[in-house]
Enzyme design. Structure first.
Site, PDB file in Angstrom:
ATOM      1  N   ARG A  29       0.845  -1.191   0.000  1.00 45.53           N
ATOM      2  CA  ARG A  29       0.000   0.000   0.000  1.00 45.53           C
ATOM      3  C   ARG A  29       0.885   1.247   0.000  1.00 45.53           C
ATOM      4  NH1 ARG A  29      -2.984   3.077   4.679  1.00 45.53           N
ATOM      5  NH2 ARG A  29      -4.075   4.581   3.379  1.00 45.53           N
ATOM      6  N   GLU A  78      -3.808  -0.216   7.905  1.00 47.07           N
ATOM      7  CA  GLU A  78      -2.666   0.170   8.729  1.00 47.07           C
ATOM      8  C   GLU A  78      -2.840  -0.370  10.129  1.00 47.07           C
ATOM      9  OE1 GLU A  78      -1.601   4.346   9.119  1.00 47.07           O
ATOM     10  OE2 GLU A  78      -1.893   4.640   6.968  1.00 47.07           O
ATOM     11  N   ASN A  97      -7.738   1.815   9.513  1.00 44.41           N
ATOM     12  CA  ASN A  97      -6.463   2.000  10.203  1.00 44.41           C
ATOM     13  C   ASN A  97      -6.730   1.994  11.698  1.00 44.41           C
ATOM     14  OD1 ASN A  97      -5.395   2.419   7.690  1.00 44.41           O
ATOM     15  ND2 ASN A  97      -4.780   4.553   8.049  1.00 44.41           N
ATOM     16  N   TYR A 143      -4.709   1.655  15.708  1.00 44.37           N
ATOM     17  CA  TYR A 143      -3.464   1.548  16.480  1.00 44.37           C
ATOM     18  C   TYR A 143      -3.656   1.301  17.961  1.00 44.37           C
ATOM     19  CZ  TYR A 143      -0.932   3.260  12.404  1.00 44.37           C
ATOM     20  OH  TYR A 143      -0.396   3.376  11.149  1.00 44.37           O
ATOM     21  N   GLU A 184      -7.620   8.342   6.227  1.00 48.59           N
ATOM     22  CA  GLU A 184      -7.933   8.956   7.520  1.00 48.59           C
ATOM     23  C   GLU A 184      -8.487  10.375   7.399  1.00 48.59           C
ATOM     24  OE1 GLU A 184      -4.644   8.671  10.191  1.00 48.59           O
ATOM     25  OE2 GLU A 184      -4.644   6.498  10.174  1.00 48.59           O
ATOM     26  N   HIS A 194      -3.078  10.901   0.689  1.00 51.60           N
ATOM     27  CA  HIS A 194      -2.587  10.665   2.045  1.00 51.60           C
ATOM     28  C   HIS A 194      -1.937  11.970   2.532  1.00 51.60           C
ATOM     29  CE1 HIS A 194      -1.151   7.346   4.989  1.00 51.60           C
ATOM     30  NE2 HIS A 194      -0.833   8.494   5.536  1.00 51.60           N
TER      31      HIS A 194
HETATM   32  C1  GBH Z   1      -1.573   7.028  10.653  1.00 50.81           C
HETATM   33  O1  GBH Z   1      -2.254   7.938  11.460  1.00 50.81           O
HETATM   34  C2  GBH Z   1      -1.175   7.641   9.347  1.00 50.81           C
HETATM   35  O2  GBH Z   1      -2.005   7.213   8.292  1.00 50.81           O
HETATM   36  C3  GBH Z   1       0.256   7.410   8.993  1.00 50.81           C
HETATM   37  O3  GBH Z   1       0.631   8.265   7.975  1.00 50.81           O
HETATM   38  C4  GBH Z   1       1.101   7.564  10.227  1.00 50.81           C
HETATM   39  O4  GBH Z   1       2.461   7.533   9.949  1.00 50.81           O
HETATM   40  C5  GBH Z   1       0.735   6.459  11.174  1.00 50.81           C
HETATM   41  O5  GBH Z   1      -0.629   6.440  11.425  1.00 50.81           O
HETATM   42  C6  GBH Z   1       1.438   6.520  12.508  1.00 50.81           C
HETATM   43  O6  GBH Z   1       1.069   7.644  13.219  1.00 50.81           O
HETATM   44  O7  GBH Z   1       0.208  13.675  18.596  1.00 50.81           O
HETATM   45  O8  GBH Z   1      -1.472  13.532  20.318  1.00 50.81           O
HETATM   46  O9  GBH Z   1      -1.857  14.926  18.367  1.00 50.81           O
HETATM   47  C7  GBH Z   1      -2.584   7.404  12.730  1.00 50.81           C
HETATM   48  C8  GBH Z   1      -3.580   8.178  13.496  1.00 50.81           C
HETATM   49  C9  GBH Z   1      -3.980   9.789  15.127  1.00 50.81           C
HETATM   50  C10 GBH Z   1      -1.749   9.180  14.756  1.00 50.81           C
HETATM   51  C11 GBH Z   1      -3.508  11.076  15.771  1.00 50.81           C
HETATM   52  C12 GBH Z   1      -1.238  10.471  15.324  1.00 50.81           C
HETATM   53  C13 GBH Z   1      -1.686  12.291  16.738  1.00 50.81           C
HETATM   54  C14 GBH Z   1      -1.980  12.373  18.170  1.00 50.81           C
HETATM   55  N1  GBH Z   1      -3.035   9.316  14.171  1.00 50.81           N
HETATM   56  N2  GBH Z   1      -2.163  11.004  16.254  1.00 50.81           N
HETATM   57  S1  GBH Z   1      -1.220  13.739  18.916  1.00 50.81           S
END
Ligand code: GBH
Length: 583
Positions: free
Chosen positions: A130, A428, A361, A363, A220, A175
């Site tokens: 991807r 993701e 996605n 996490y 996202e 993206h």
């Molecule tokens: C994804 O976002 C993205 O698609 C990708 O590009 C990125 O590299 C990957 O995840 C890892 O982050 O710092 O407290 O403001 C994930 C969702 C949600 C992650 C908000 C970063 C920021 C929180 N994101 N978060 S804060």
């Protein structure tokens, strides 16, 4: 039970049972600790609850095993061969927006390293890759009036190299690197964005579509809406918490729907691909499982996160929860109408069903509770809920990311139940580290082992239609505002070497074996020993023990566990050989 405590008389009481000394019958009542101790005795210790145990089994035969990247995070070549500027180019070149003032000018230099990138994908043995297209690389001013052939050629070469390696592309159109020229005309806030995006999509389908079977319109969307135009922490850095995110989200959903229809009407028949959107979401549990308010808050967290985009696309229109809360709070503050824009009935119809799969996605998870922001007019206030993490969830290299594997299974079930059991592609999932480089990334192996196993439970036990899994990320890259400090890669990128070599971390081996085995073969059952026999041994060595049996223990148990699983592996090897010879 509570009893006479020598010099302290009946003042200090040690009992598991309370004794009422005022009652001549001296009745005994169990305290909470008595119940607790009863369970320890009954279980003879602390066994893992059933749903926390490892599940053995396989994914679908045609399961898509993938790894992901994004253009701005890896490509570099920010001014190469006529590329236009993106909002991230501008943002990163403004002081103090990104940690250490890092930027994506060179990033992983993927613009010049197609061979290297495809080589590490081959090493991983993924069936899919991807990646995203840089809109300003192919359309420097964002419009089709000015096409940069060199940019298109880069993607064609990448697609050809993937094809030669038998790796299927999953291509994200957007993206986060919007052409700055479009932002200069209001970006996502300008309704004209929808037309510009469909023109761009049209060109990409036309020029790349014969080599692409899986398209993703937006990655996202909530990040663009909230972080780009709400908090202003991401490019373009607008701080418009009051209403802007809702307008951005609205145009984005419409643009997605138009691109889907365009593909559906004009390209699907001849190109035979599928197209959808990738939304991201945390899972959210009530902070206090005995409090209805916390359940309601947890629900709102998911509705305002995943649901904001998933509901209009899968169910039609925004969810009732969102519509009602935002309308009520807007009117209560004296506004003439809701700050959430409305779709017309025709729009609702046109948007609903514009999906061929559910791109997800995910996490981490949170524990939610209600927060009353008074009459403040922001998304946070509309949601009226906050999330914290449980202190037992392991830390990672990113402060927002705590390891809570159970959440992915619950989120997958939520999607199944709320959005009509769609085929789901996890686009993701992954974990970071920061600080000293250690290629032996046991925490990543642990994360993937646990999360993928929860995905397997969702698939096998809960009947969730999971079609693919994607590890974020292929290699360490520009982690947006965290710069290069947070590393999500399966491959380490040595930035002190001007060639930016990609070096495998231990998790590469682990993920490759997971892919080869298509899941988690049972080390104990002889009939798993087919042509994939080695999987059992290897997976057990790399994962079962440190990540399964010892998952509750600190990493310091390794020396002991190594010894144990060396013995076990030998034992398995011997039994496997015996089995094969007896057959
Ligand atoms: C994804 O976002 C993205 O698609 C990708 O590009 C990125 O590299 C990957 O995840 C890892 O982050 O710092 O407290 O403001 C994930 C969702 C949600 C992650 C908000 C970063 C920021 C929180 N994101 N978060 S804060």
């Amino acid at each position: 039970m509570d009893s006479f405590e020598w010099l302290h008389g009946y003042k200090f009481l040690f009992g598991l049972h309370h004794v009422d000394f005022t009652n001549p019958d001296r009745p005994r009542t169990p305290k909470y600790s008595a119940h607790y101790y009863y369970n320890i005795i009954k279980d003879n210790g602390f066994p893992l609850p059933d749903d926390e145990k490892m599940l053995y089994g396989h994914f679908r035969e045609d399961f898509m095993w993938s790894s992901a990247s994004a253009s701005y995070q890896i490509e570099g070549g920010w001014r190469a061969d006529g590329k236009g500027l993106s909002i991230w180019d501008k943002f990163a070149h403004s002081p103090s927006k990104i940690l250490n003032d890092d930027n994506g000018d060179i990033a992983c230099d993927s613009y010049n390293k197609i061979e290297e990138d495809v080589a590490i994908l081959k090493q991983l043995k993924v069936s899919h890759y991807r990646f995203s297209l840089s809109w300003p690389r192919v359309l420097p001013d964002g419009t089709i009036n000015n096409i940069n052939e060199a940019g298109i050629k880069y993607y064609q070469r990448l697609l050809d190299a993937l094809h030669a390696a038998n790796i299927q592309p999953q291509v994200t159109l957007y993206h986060w690197d919007l052409p700055q020229a479009i932002e200069d005309y209001g970006g996502f806030l300008n309704e004209n964005f929808i037309k510009l995006f469909t023109d761009y999509a049209d060109l990409m389908f036309d020029r790349l579509g014969d080599k692409v079977k899986i398209w993703i319109t937006f990655n996202e969307p909530i990040m663009t809406a909230n972080h780009g135009y709400g908090f202003g922490s991401f490019a373009p850095g607008l701080k418009g918490r009051y209403t802007l995110p809702y307008i951005v989200g609205h145009n984005l959903i419409k643009a997605h729907a138009e691109a889907w229809h365009l593909y559906n009407d004009k390209y699907r028949a001849k190109q035979n691909g599928i197209i959808s959107i990738t939304v991201n979401s945390d899972w959210s549990e009530p902070r206090n499982p005995y409090r209805q308010e916390d359940y309601d808050a947890a629900r709102r967290v998911v509705e305002f996160y995943l649901g904001w985009f998933a509901h209009p696309i899968f169910n039609g229109d925004y969810s009732e929860i969102m519509k009602k809360r935002i309308r009520d709070r807007s009117l209560a503050a004296g506004l003439p109408q809701s700050r959430l824009p409305e779709f017309t009935p025709e729009e609702i119809k046109r948007i609903k069903g514009t999906h061929d799969f559910f791109g997800l996605n995910h996490y981490t998870s949170v524990l939610a509770f209600p927060v009353d922001h008074g009459d403040a007019q922001s998304i946070e206030a509309d949601k009226g809920a906050m999330g914290v993490s449980d202190r037992t969830w392991l830390d990672t290299g990113s402060s927002w990311l705590k390891i809570a594997p159970f959440g992915i299974r619950r989120l997958l079930n939520f999607i199944k139940n709320e959005y009509g059991n769609p085929p789901i592609v996890i686009t993701e999932n992954g974990v970071s580290e920061r600080g000293t480089v250690d290629l032996n990334d046991v925490h990543r192996i642990y994360y993937y082992d646990q999360y993928i196993n929860e995905v397997l439970k969702a698939y096998l036990l809960d009947g969730v239609d999971v079609r693919g899994y994607t590890a974020w990320s292929l290699m360490d890259n520009l982690e947006w505002t965290a710069g290069f400090s947070e590393r999500f890669g399966l491959f380490y990128v040595n930035r002190t070497d001007p060639n930016l070599p990609r070096v495998p971390k231990s998790s590469v081996n682990f993920y490759t074996k997971m892919i080869k085995c298509n899941g988690f073969p049972d080390p104990e059952s002889g009939h798993e020993y087919t042509d994939k026999s080695l999987c059992v041994l290897l997976v057990s060595v790399y994962s079962r023990f440190p990540c399964g049996i010892f998952s509750q223990c600190p990493w310091s148990v390794f020396p002991l566990s190594w010894w144990l699983y060396t013995m076990c592996s030998l034992h398995l090897l011997v039994s496997a050989t015996l089995l094969e010879t007896t057959e």
